[in-house]
Design a protein around this motif. Structure first.
Motif, PDB file in Angstrom:
ATOM      1  N   ASP A  61       0.837  -1.216   0.000  1.00  0.00           N
ATOM      2  CA  ASP A  61       0.000   0.000   0.000  1.00  0.00           C
ATOM      3  C   ASP A  61       0.863   1.255   0.000  1.00  0.00           C
ATOM      4  OD1 ASP A  61       0.660  -1.053   2.653  1.00  0.00           O
ATOM      5  OD2 ASP A  61      -0.487   0.622   3.480  1.00  0.00           O
ATOM      6  N   LYS A 133       6.298  -8.775  10.110  1.00  0.00           N
ATOM      7  CA  LYS A 133       6.117 -10.200  10.418  1.00  0.00           C
ATOM      8  C   LYS A 133       4.984 -10.431  11.417  1.00  0.00           C
ATOM      9  CE  LYS A 133      10.426 -10.516  11.639  1.00  0.00           C
ATOM     10  NZ  LYS A 133      10.781  -9.116  11.269  1.00  0.00           N
ATOM     11  N   SER A 134       4.993  -9.669  12.516  1.00  0.00           N
ATOM     12  CA  SER A 134       3.948  -9.871  13.536  1.00  0.00           C
ATOM     13  C   SER A 134       2.583  -9.508  12.991  1.00  0.00           C
ATOM     14  CB  SER A 134       4.213  -9.013  14.774  1.00  0.00           C
ATOM     15  OG  SER A 134       5.565  -8.985  15.075  1.00  0.00           O
ATOM     16  N   THR A 135       2.542  -8.440  12.216  1.00  0.00           N
ATOM     17  CA  THR A 135       1.267  -8.026  11.628  1.00  0.00           C
ATOM     18  C   THR A 135       0.707  -9.127  10.735  1.00  0.00           C
ATOM     19  OG1 THR A 135       2.136  -5.763  11.602  1.00  0.00           O
ATOM     20  CG2 THR A 135       0.129  -6.165  10.338  1.00  0.00           C
TER      21      THR A 135
HETATM   22  P1  G4P Z   1       7.973  -7.028  12.530  1.00  0.00           P
HETATM   23  O1  G4P Z   1       7.164  -8.021  13.309  1.00  0.00           O
HETATM   24  O2  G4P Z   1       8.492  -7.591  11.250  1.00  0.00           O
HETATM   25  O3  G4P Z   1       9.062  -6.382  13.318  1.00  0.00           O
HETATM   26  O4  G4P Z   1       6.987  -5.845  12.062  1.00  0.00           O
HETATM   27  P2  G4P Z   1       5.555  -5.420  12.660  1.00  0.00           P
HETATM   28  O5  G4P Z   1       4.542  -6.448  12.341  1.00  0.00           O
HETATM   29  O6  G4P Z   1       5.723  -5.017  14.079  1.00  0.00           O
HETATM   30  O7  G4P Z   1       5.248  -4.141  11.765  1.00  0.00           O
HETATM   31  C1  G4P Z   1       6.063  -2.976  11.788  1.00  0.00           C
HETATM   32  C2  G4P Z   1       5.232  -1.764  11.427  1.00  0.00           C
HETATM   33  O8  G4P Z   1       4.787  -1.901  10.071  1.00  0.00           O
HETATM   34  C3  G4P Z   1       3.956  -1.610  12.255  1.00  0.00           C
HETATM   35  O9  G4P Z   1       3.711  -0.227  12.383  1.00  0.00           O
HETATM   36  C4  G4P Z   1       2.901  -2.209  11.357  1.00  0.00           C
HETATM   37  O10 G4P Z   1       1.626  -1.701  11.641  1.00  0.00           O
HETATM   38  C5  G4P Z   1       3.377  -1.762  10.008  1.00  0.00           C
HETATM   39  N1  G4P Z   1       2.884  -2.617   8.912  1.00  0.00           N
HETATM   40  C6  G4P Z   1       2.954  -3.970   8.821  1.00  0.00           C
HETATM   41  N2  G4P Z   1       2.438  -4.393   7.660  1.00  0.00           N
HETATM   42  C7  G4P Z   1       2.028  -3.301   6.984  1.00  0.00           C
HETATM   43  C8  G4P Z   1       1.418  -3.091   5.689  1.00  0.00           C
HETATM   44  O11 G4P Z   1       1.164  -4.017   4.910  1.00  0.00           O
HETATM   45  N3  G4P Z   1       1.151  -1.787   5.353  1.00  0.00           N
HETATM   46  C9  G4P Z   1       1.435  -0.761   6.172  1.00  0.00           C
HETATM   47  N4  G4P Z   1       1.134   0.477   5.754  1.00  0.00           N
HETATM   48  N5  G4P Z   1       2.020  -0.915   7.384  1.00  0.00           N
HETATM   49  C10 G4P Z   1       2.310  -2.166   7.778  1.00  0.00           C
HETATM   50  P3  G4P Z   1       3.816   0.507  13.767  1.00  0.00           P
HETATM   51  O12 G4P Z   1       3.244  -0.335  14.843  1.00  0.00           O
HETATM   52  O13 G4P Z   1       3.314   1.880  13.573  1.00  0.00           O
HETATM   53  O14 G4P Z   1       5.345   0.473  13.995  1.00  0.00           O
HETATM   54  P4  G4P Z   1       6.376   1.634  13.719  1.00  0.00           P
HETATM   55  O15 G4P Z   1       5.825   2.455  12.589  1.00  0.00           O
HETATM   56  O16 G4P Z   1       6.467   2.335  15.009  1.00  0.00           O
HETATM   57  O17 G4P Z   1       7.639   0.899  13.338  1.00  0.00           O
END
Ligand code: G4P
Length: 284
Positions: A61, A133-135
């Motif tokens: 996205d 990954k966690s997401t």
């Molecule tokens: P990890 O386990 O691989 O370390 O990653 P995690 O799932 O914690 O995701 C890291 C950040 O990326 C999170 O944002 C998550 O919401 C965002 N994210 C994951 N997948 C997607 C996606 O497909 N699209 C978008 N736009 N964002 C995604 P966060 O909690 O705000 O973390 P941060 O911004 O403070 O690093």
């Protein structure tokens, strides 16, 4: 979420990933669609070995969809199945599952001929920190947190999360280290947030981003920062940063202006722009 990677940590991460490899049918190599190559682990091929693998370009996205398609074509041309996903908004996950089923179809067909009943496909997710990954695990499993295959009394047992009747997922992803060699890669990892801010100079990241947009996306800078096309085209990145800082009413606080520019990129206020180009790898 800051991980300092020392050689000992890298060896441990590699060992843990390698140890789990024999448990799974297919590895999902998760990368950031804005920087597909820069967000890969440098030893991923050695770690995955002959295990079937699929690359999932997550956060699609936030990336340029045309460039994403070029990357998908590139990986497919390297005989690595690849799909674009957006774990945050639950997009592409069905397609990811379908591709994985296609990868395993031959194997299960042969098993069937031998009279072995089909079972759930076992998956693990591998990737550098912050690629999502966690997401993805949470999206896959949803409220269906039921685990299968736990052995009571065994503390370090691997736990399988049930995605649906067709798939099971290892509960912990393999966290691998990013590339350190190439300074441009480090900068891109910093811009996208894969490497945390404290380790990097904001103005270095912003200057890199400005130079990239000056080359590729002039109009986006014009629209976002109230500068002219001439400002963008006929200034060095440093002089352009000075100009943008003034426009932001930040006087000479270039650090603060740089921070805003980086946050703008991360929040998609500077368009869906991919920072890795396929030419980078095909020209090598
Ligand atoms: P990890 O386990 O691989 O370390 O990653 P995690 O799932 O914690 O995701 C890291 C950040 O990326 C999170 O944002 C998550 O919401 C965002 N994210 C994951 N997948 C997607 C996606 O497909 N699209 C978008 N736009 N964002 C995604 P966060 O909690 O705000 O973390 P941060 O911004 O403070 O690093």
């Amino acid at each position: 979420n800051i991980i300092q990677w020392f050689p000992g940590h890298m060896a441990k991460a590699r060992r843990e990933a390698t140890e789990k490899m024999h448990l799974v049918d297919v590895v999902i190599e998760l990368v950031d669609a804005r920087i597909p190559e820069s967000s890969r682990n440098p030893m991923i091929n050695e770690i995955v070995g002959n295990k079937p693998r699929i690359i999932a370009l997550n956060k699609s996205d936030l990336a340029d969809s045309e460039v994403t398609n070029l990357w998908l074509d590139y990986y497919e041309s390297q005989n690595i199945p690849a799909v674009a996903i957006d774990s945050q908004h639950n997009k592409g996950l069905r397609k990811l599952q379908q591709r994985i089923q296609a990868i395993m179809a031959d194997y299960f067909e042969k098993q069937k001929e031998r009279g072995v009943k089909p079972r759930a496909i076992r998956l693990m997710i591998l990737g550098i920190p912050n690629v999502g990954k966690s997401t993805l695990i949470n999206r896959f499993v949803g409220k269906n947190q039921a685990q299968t295959g736990n052995k009571p009394g065994v503390t370090k047992a691997q736990r399988w999360l049930k995605i649906n009747k067709d798939f099971e997922l290892l509960d912990t992803p393999g966290i691998l280290w990013p590339k350190f060699e190439d300074p441009n890669v480090g900068t891109k990892l910093g811009i996208t947030g894969a490497i945390k801010d404290t380790l990097l100079y904001m103005d270095d990241l912003a200057l890199f981003l400005l130079a990239y947009y000056q080359e590729n996306h002039v109009d986006i800078l014009v629209n976002r920062y109230n500068v002219t096309q001439d400002d963008v085209l006929n200034n060095t990145p440093v002089d352009l940063l000075i100009k943008i800082t003034e426009k932001m009413n930040l006087r000479d606080d270039y650090e603060a202006a740089s921070q805003r520019i980086i946050f703008d990129y991360r929040k998609n206020n500077l368009g869906s722009v991919t920072l890795d180009k396929v030419e980078q790898v095909t020209n090598e």
